[in-house]
Motif scaffolding. Structure first.
Motif, mmCIF file in Angstrom:
data_model
loop_
_atom_site.group_PDB
_atom_site.id
_atom_site.type_symbol
_atom_site.label_atom_id
_atom_site.label_comp_id
_atom_site.label_asym_id
_atom_site.label_seq_id
_atom_site.Cartn_x
_atom_site.Cartn_y
_atom_site.Cartn_z
ATOM 1 N N ARG A 1 -7.773 -1.559 -3.369
ATOM 2 C CA ARG A 1 -6.653 -2.468 -3.150
ATOM 3 C C ARG A 1 -5.348 -1.765 -3.501
ATOM 4 N NH1 ARG A 1 -5.074 -8.594 -5.155
ATOM 5 N NH2 ARG A 1 -4.601 -9.311 -3.047
ATOM 6 N N LEU A 2 -4.339 -1.974 -2.648
ATOM 7 C CA LEU A 2 -3.028 -1.348 -2.831
ATOM 8 C C LEU A 2 -2.026 -2.384 -3.307
ATOM 9 C CD1 LEU A 2 -1.075 1.073 -2.436
ATOM 10 C CD2 LEU A 2 -0.745 0.266 -0.078
ATOM 11 N N SER A 3 -1.367 -2.093 -4.435
ATOM 12 C CA SER A 3 -0.274 -2.935 -4.921
ATOM 13 C C SER A 3 1.049 -2.310 -4.497
ATOM 14 C CB SER A 3 -0.316 -3.049 -6.452
ATOM 15 O OG SER A 3 -1.451 -3.741 -6.878
ATOM 16 N N VAL A 4 1.862 -3.080 -3.788
ATOM 17 C CA VAL A 4 3.174 -2.629 -3.339
ATOM 18 C C VAL A 4 4.230 -3.344 -4.171
ATOM 19 C CG1 VAL A 4 4.748 -2.363 -1.383
ATOM 20 C CG2 VAL A 4 2.263 -2.335 -1.005
ATOM 21 N N VAL A 5 4.984 -2.591 -4.967
ATOM 22 C CA VAL A 5 6.012 -3.175 -5.825
ATOM 23 C C VAL A 5 7.373 -2.953 -5.176
ATOM 24 C CG1 VAL A 5 7.082 -3.176 -8.107
ATOM 25 C CG2 VAL A 5 4.616 -2.766 -7.882
ATOM 26 N N ILE A 6 8.073 -4.062 -4.908
ATOM 27 C CA ILE A 6 9.350 -4.003 -4.189
ATOM 28 C C ILE A 6 10.454 -4.594 -5.062
ATOM 29 C CG2 ILE A 6 10.579 -4.585 -2.069
ATOM 30 C CD1 ILE A 6 7.908 -5.103 -0.725
ATOM 31 N N PRO A 7 11.314 -3.765 -5.659
ATOM 32 C CA PRO A 7 12.482 -4.297 -6.366
ATOM 33 C C PRO A 7 13.518 -4.761 -5.347
ATOM 34 C CG PRO A 7 12.520 -1.901 -6.409
ATOM 35 C CD PRO A 7 11.246 -2.302 -5.701
ATOM 36 N N VAL A 8 14.110 -5.922 -5.581
ATOM 37 C CA VAL A 8 15.008 -6.516 -4.589
ATOM 38 C C VAL A 8 16.317 -6.934 -5.251
ATOM 39 C CG1 VAL A 8 15.269 -8.302 -2.822
ATOM 40 C CG2 VAL A 8 12.979 -7.456 -3.398
ATOM 41 N N ALA B 1 2.043 -4.894 7.814
ATOM 42 C CA ALA B 1 1.455 -4.330 9.030
ATOM 43 C C ALA B 1 0.576 -3.113 8.743
ATOM 44 C CB ALA B 1 2.565 -3.944 10.012
ATOM 45 N N VAL B 2 0.590 -2.609 7.495
ATOM 46 C CA VAL B 2 -0.212 -1.420 7.196
ATOM 47 C C VAL B 2 -1.675 -1.810 7.004
ATOM 48 C CG1 VAL B 2 1.767 -0.254 6.173
ATOM 49 C CG2 VAL B 2 0.212 -1.529 4.698
ATOM 50 N N ASP C 1 9.785 3.993 5.573
ATOM 51 C CA ASP C 1 8.918 3.323 6.539
ATOM 52 C C ASP C 1 7.499 3.142 5.987
ATOM 53 O OD1 ASP C 1 7.535 2.405 8.714
ATOM 54 O OD2 ASP C 1 8.022 4.095 10.026
ATOM 55 N N PRO C 2 7.028 1.906 5.822
ATOM 56 C CA PRO C 2 5.669 1.682 5.323
ATOM 57 C C PRO C 2 4.569 2.284 6.192
ATOM 58 C CG PRO C 2 6.969 -0.316 5.093
ATOM 59 C CD PRO C 2 7.797 0.641 5.915
ATOM 60 N N GLN C 3 4.869 2.629 7.433
ATOM 61 C CA GLN C 3 3.861 3.293 8.258
ATOM 62 C C GLN C 3 3.457 4.652 7.683
ATOM 63 O OE1 GLN C 3 2.146 2.058 10.957
ATOM 64 N NE2 GLN C 3 3.123 0.159 10.257
ATOM 65 N N GLU C 4 4.208 5.143 6.697
ATOM 66 C CA GLU C 4 3.869 6.399 6.024
ATOM 67 C C GLU C 4 2.759 6.211 4.983
ATOM 68 O OE1 GLU C 4 5.460 9.149 6.861
ATOM 69 O OE2 GLU C 4 7.519 8.675 7.446
ATOM 70 N N TYR C 5 2.404 4.979 4.648
ATOM 71 C CA TYR C 5 1.436 4.746 3.567
ATOM 72 C C TYR C 5 0.128 5.517 3.736
ATOM 73 C CZ TYR C 5 4.194 0.746 1.740
ATOM 74 O OH TYR C 5 5.166 -0.059 1.207
ATOM 75 N N PRO C 6 -0.505 5.517 4.915
ATOM 76 C CA PRO C 6 -1.780 6.229 5.017
ATOM 77 C C PRO C 6 -1.676 7.699 4.602
ATOM 78 C CG PRO C 6 -1.503 4.774 6.902
ATOM 79 C CD PRO C 6 -0.189 4.759 6.159
ATOM 80 N N ARG C 7 -0.602 8.374 5.018
ATOM 81 C CA ARG C 7 -0.449 9.790 4.643
ATOM 82 C C ARG C 7 -0.171 9.942 3.152
ATOM 83 N NH1 ARG C 7 3.348 13.345 7.039
ATOM 84 N NH2 ARG C 7 4.849 11.666 7.347
ATOM 85 N N ASP D 1 -5.918 -3.394 2.167
ATOM 86 C CA ASP D 1 -6.009 -4.625 1.399
ATOM 87 C C ASP D 1 -4.833 -4.629 0.431
ATOM 88 O OD1 ASP D 1 -6.729 -6.892 -0.018
ATOM 89 O OD2 ASP D 1 -8.257 -5.851 -1.201
ATOM 90 N N LEU D 2 -3.883 -5.562 0.619
ATOM 91 C CA LEU D 2 -2.599 -5.491 -0.063
ATOM 92 C C LEU D 2 -2.401 -6.575 -1.109
ATOM 93 C CD1 LEU D 2 -0.041 -4.896 2.848
ATOM 94 C CD2 LEU D 2 -0.855 -3.202 1.216
ATOM 95 N N GLU D 3 -1.684 -6.190 -2.147
ATOM 96 C CA GLU D 3 -1.054 -7.111 -3.076
ATOM 97 C C GLU D 3 0.424 -6.728 -3.077
ATOM 98 O OE1 GLU D 3 -1.824 -8.219 -7.634
ATOM 99 O OE2 GLU D 3 -1.245 -6.119 -7.324
ATOM 100 N N VAL D 4 1.302 -7.647 -2.702
ATOM 101 C CA VAL D 4 2.732 -7.371 -2.652
ATOM 102 C C VAL D 4 3.412 -8.087 -3.815
ATOM 103 C CG1 VAL D 4 4.856 -7.538 -1.292
ATOM 104 C CG2 VAL D 4 2.655 -7.142 -0.146
ATOM 105 N N ILE D 5 4.174 -7.325 -4.592
ATOM 106 C CA ILE D 5 4.902 -7.885 -5.730
ATOM 107 C C ILE D 5 6.390 -7.649 -5.513
ATOM 108 C CG2 ILE D 5 5.274 -7.787 -8.223
ATOM 109 C CD1 ILE D 5 2.364 -6.938 -8.503
ATOM 110 N N LEU D 6 7.102 -8.740 -5.246
ATOM 111 C CA LEU D 6 8.550 -8.694 -5.038
ATOM 112 C C LEU D 6 9.233 -9.110 -6.335
ATOM 113 C CD1 LEU D 6 8.160 -10.536 -1.716
ATOM 114 C CD2 LEU D 6 9.412 -8.381 -1.789
#
Length: 227
Positions: free
Chosen positions: A2-9, A25-26, A92-98, A29-34
């Motif tokens: 599982r991938l946690s994406v931390v986004i400071p806003v 869109a990536v 760009d989040p499309q870079e995540y796989p690399r 399995d995501l957990e997004v933390i804004l």
């Protein structure tokens, strides 16, 4: 995994929906933390719409800075791997796989996405900003004995166990040299991956300035020499 994406806003009402959709869109399995750092432009009302089963929204009751927002986010992650994502559209989040591949292959514990290693594209902008970035990266490398090309990059990816051994102290952009110094002291495996970069002008909302560069310089010395 599982991938946690931390986004400071902070005050990103023009971009927050688009970056949120791009993250979702990536193919992970995501957990997004804004983490809203006390936005005053209407961003908060948008964030309330985004809350859901796989999305946590955390709110600061005063503006504290990017480092403070990341500290709050890191304290709430549950994924196996954690990545930092800015709320603008520069990365760009499309870079995540690399970016994740060296960790998934068992080769790395931490991955930095470098804007100065060949990526697919890079917007041409500020010479002095680039020169300052390279100077700070060079000084950081001299202190840590790493050979990074882009210490100040947003895209930093960690196995969660690495972050659990680090306490973030800096509230603002001093986070970047602080986390680099503390990761280096852990003697973990660090990789770099070239990324594309669509930088913003200050008129388009870029927030980092020369004062943050001075702060970063102080933090390089502080966390490498005096801790």
């Amino acid at each position: 995994m599982r991938l946690s994406v931390v986004i400071p806003v902070y005050n990103e009402k023009e971009t927050i929906r688009e970056i949120y959709q791009a993250v979702h869109a990536v193919p992970f399995d995501l957990e997004v933390i804004l983490v809203d750092d006390y936005s005053t432009d209407g961003t908060r009302s948008i964030l309330r719409e985004l809350e859901g089963p796989d999305t946590k929204v955390l709110y600061h009751e005063q503006n504290m800075g990017k480092g403070a927002a990341l500290r709050t986010g890191f304290q709430n992650v549950s994924g196996d791997i954690v990545i930092i994502q800015d709320a603008d559209l520069e990365y760009d989040p499309q870079e995540y796989p690399r970016l994740l591949q060296p960790i998934l292959d068992g080769k790395a514990d931490v991955v930095y996405g470098s804007r100065f290693v060949t990526g697919e594209y890079r917007r041409v902008l500020f010479f002095w900003h680039m020169l300052g970035n390279k100077f700070l990266t060079l000084l950081s490398n001299m202190m840590t004995n790493l050979n990074l090309t882009d210490m100040e990059t947003c895209y930093k990816v960690f196995r969660r166990e690495v972050l659990q051994g680090i306490t973030i102290e800096e509230n603002r952009f001093g986070f970047e040299p602080e986390i680099t110094a503390k990761v280096a002291k852990q003697k973990v495996r660090i990789y770099e991956v070239g990324i594309s970069y669509s930088g913003r002008t200050y008129q388009e909302g870029k927030k980092i300035g020369w004062k943050d560069g001075i702060s970063a310089l102080k933090c390089i010395l502080k966390y490498n020499l005096f801790r």
